[in-house]
Design an enzyme around this catalytic site. Sequence first.
Site, PDB file in Angstrom:
ATOM      1  N   TYR A  15      62.759  39.442  60.205  1.00 49.68           N
ATOM      2  CA  TYR A  15      62.261  40.746  60.191  1.00 49.68           C
ATOM      3  C   TYR A  15      62.901  41.491  61.475  1.00 49.68           C
ATOM      4  O   TYR A  15      63.381  40.885  62.543  1.00 49.68           O
ATOM      5  CB  TYR A  15      60.785  41.178  60.093  1.00 49.68           C
ATOM      6  N   ASN A  61      44.173  39.876  56.081  1.00 50.52           N
ATOM      7  CA  ASN A  61      45.504  40.449  56.301  1.00 50.52           C
ATOM      8  C   ASN A  61      46.352  41.121  55.023  1.00 50.52           C
ATOM      9  O   ASN A  61      47.214  40.559  54.744  1.00 50.52           O
ATOM     10  CB  ASN A  61      46.271  39.695  56.987  1.00 50.52           C
ATOM     11  N   ARG A  89      48.347  42.866  52.637  1.00 49.79           N
ATOM     12  CA  ARG A  89      49.670  43.375  52.729  1.00 49.79           C
ATOM     13  C   ARG A  89      50.328  43.596  51.259  1.00 49.79           C
ATOM     14  O   ARG A  89      50.915  42.855  50.488  1.00 49.79           O
ATOM     15  CB  ARG A  89      50.708  42.375  53.389  1.00 49.79           C
ATOM     16  N   LYS A 129      36.753  43.869  62.106  1.00 50.23           N
ATOM     17  CA  LYS A 129      37.493  44.750  63.024  1.00 50.23           C
ATOM     18  C   LYS A 129      37.711  45.988  62.492  1.00 50.23           C
ATOM     19  O   LYS A 129      37.520  46.260  61.384  1.00 50.23           O
ATOM     20  CB  LYS A 129      38.687  44.173  63.278  1.00 50.23           C
ATOM     21  N   GLY A 154      40.044  48.669  64.282  1.00 56.77           N
ATOM     22  CA  GLY A 154      41.077  49.585  65.241  1.00 56.77           C
ATOM     23  C   GLY A 154      40.044  49.715  66.519  1.00 56.77           C
ATOM     24  O   GLY A 154      39.543  48.801  66.982  1.00 56.77           O
ATOM     25  N   ALA A 202      47.579  43.216  67.151  1.00 53.93           N
ATOM     26  CA  ALA A 202      45.922  43.465  67.405  1.00 53.93           C
ATOM     27  C   ALA A 202      44.999  42.452  66.862  1.00 53.93           C
ATOM     28  O   ALA A 202      44.090  41.828  67.480  1.00 53.93           O
ATOM     29  CB  ALA A 202      45.716  44.966  67.175  1.00 53.93           C
ATOM     30  N   ASP A 245      45.569  39.374  65.078  1.00 51.86           N
ATOM     31  CA  ASP A 245      46.084  38.193  65.305  1.00 51.86           C
ATOM     32  C   ASP A 245      45.284  37.758  66.757  1.00 51.86           C
ATOM     33  O   ASP A 245      44.951  36.861  66.772  1.00 51.86           O
ATOM     34  CB  ASP A 245      47.313  38.121  65.238  1.00 51.86           C
TER      35      ASP A 245
HETATM   36  P1  ADP Z   1      44.869  44.707  62.549  1.00 49.56           P
HETATM   37  O1  ADP Z   1      45.629  44.705  63.680  1.00 49.56           O
HETATM   38  O2  ADP Z   1      44.549  43.366  61.995  1.00 49.56           O
HETATM   39  O3  ADP Z   1      44.912  45.926  61.586  1.00 49.56           O
HETATM   40  P2  ADP Z   1      42.611  46.331  63.573  1.00 49.56           P
HETATM   41  O4  ADP Z   1      43.312  47.397  63.843  1.00 49.56           O
HETATM   42  O5  ADP Z   1      41.207  46.655  63.063  1.00 49.56           O
HETATM   43  O6  ADP Z   1      43.322  44.969  63.156  1.00 49.56           O
HETATM   44  O7  ADP Z   1      42.520  45.796  65.376  1.00 49.56           O
HETATM   45  C1  ADP Z   1      41.896  44.492  65.483  1.00 49.56           C
HETATM   46  C2  ADP Z   1      41.161  44.806  66.977  1.00 49.56           C
HETATM   47  O8  ADP Z   1      42.122  45.021  68.116  1.00 49.56           O
HETATM   48  C3  ADP Z   1      40.107  45.809  66.855  1.00 49.56           C
HETATM   49  O9  ADP Z   1      39.005  45.098  66.742  1.00 49.56           O
HETATM   50  C4  ADP Z   1      40.120  46.093  68.460  1.00 49.56           C
HETATM   51  O10 ADP Z   1      39.360  45.102  69.193  1.00 49.56           O
HETATM   52  C5  ADP Z   1      41.429  46.150  68.867  1.00 49.56           C
HETATM   53  N1  ADP Z   1      42.168  47.614  68.530  1.00 49.56           N
HETATM   54  C6  ADP Z   1      42.937  48.012  67.821  1.00 49.56           C
HETATM   55  N2  ADP Z   1      43.138  49.185  68.110  1.00 49.56           N
HETATM   56  C7  ADP Z   1      42.417  49.586  69.001  1.00 49.56           C
HETATM   57  C8  ADP Z   1      42.644  50.855  69.726  1.00 49.56           C
HETATM   58  N3  ADP Z   1      43.213  51.945  69.484  1.00 49.56           N
HETATM   59  N4  ADP Z   1      41.668  50.854  70.728  1.00 49.56           N
HETATM   60  C9  ADP Z   1      41.290  49.628  71.306  1.00 49.56           C
HETATM   61  N5  ADP Z   1      41.078  48.558  70.638  1.00 49.56           N
HETATM   62  C10 ADP Z   1      41.749  48.530  69.468  1.00 49.56           C
END
Ligand code: ADP
Length: 297
Positions: free
Chosen positions: A88, A165, A167, A225, A227, A256, A258
């Site tokens: 990629y 995950n 996709r 999780k 974000g 994030a 992973d």
């Molecule tokens: P993925 O990358 O699988 O979509 P998430 O977006 O839910 O997963 O993020 C996974 C983890 O990364 C969250 O639980 C948190 O601990 C951290 N994280 C992701 N985005 C943020 C952010 N903007 N601020 C703080 N921590 C974050």
Amino acid sequence: MKRSFLSIGECMVEMASIADRNYRLGFAGDTFNTAWYMRRLLGGAWDVAYFTAVGDDAISTQMTDFIRNSGIRTVFVRPLPGCTVGLYMIQLDQGERSFSYWRSNSAARKLANDPSLLETALTSASLAYFSGITLAILQPEGRTELLNAISAARRKGVTVAFDPNLRPRLWDTPEMMRQAVMSAAAVSDIILPSHEDEAHFFGDAMPQATASRYAEAGASLVVVKNGPGEIVSLSGGGIGRHDPVRVDSVVDTTAAGDSFNAGFLAGYLDKEDLAPAIKAGADLAAKVISKHGALVD
Ligand code: ADP
């Protein structure tokens, strides 16, 4: 005796744009990223192994060397004659990142075609880990083969962790994705979903609904999780709510989830204490998203 973490999936070549049509070569992929962080977090009492298939060309050899040089065992990285690995490219256009993939013929799509190797690898593991992307790249027969092998290993005492995950672009239909993910959930002990994706494709109103759906599928522990939002856990001890780590300047959210999974699983394997393990996952993810790239030192 050493304990062993086995991660199953696809590692790809990464070409990341640096400047003026110059690209930096790297290697990454969701389950590989988690293995890479696990290797750094787990002490010498643990082996970390990766299960995949690669080709027999120069770039496949480079990838296998990279995996091995990261301290990850490559005895289950199977070279397939005449095949190559997926690739990629990350392009930058005025600060915006866009991804292009060449993975439809990658060797990893055949990773489940050797059931006896799968059985050997899985039964030698203490904890086996895979994801919805691992499922998505397989043909239906390979998917069945993988889930049967995981289920058999689990009956023999191997703990199974799964990140859905989601996709949709890797699946023919969203319904196929949902069915495969719920079949995988039914053979897993620990499930690590991300609420935003789950809300979109399963209609979960809140992280707690995501946790309940996977617990009902049979998982004894679900960590959702979300974000920058609160992390929700569901286990025999009931629902838990955990503060995320605040990150003031998010640079790149690649990996994030992973890295969170690695921080969490490594912490949980150590003490089986939920709250500190979730904190370790959130700490590592916060560090990773504060820098560029999937694999952050
Ligand atoms: P993925 O990358 O699988 O979509 P998430 O977006 O839910 O997963 O993020 C996974 C983890 O990364 C969250 O639980 C948190 O601990 C951290 N994280 C992701 N985005 C943020 C952010 N903007 N601020 C703080 N921590 C974050």
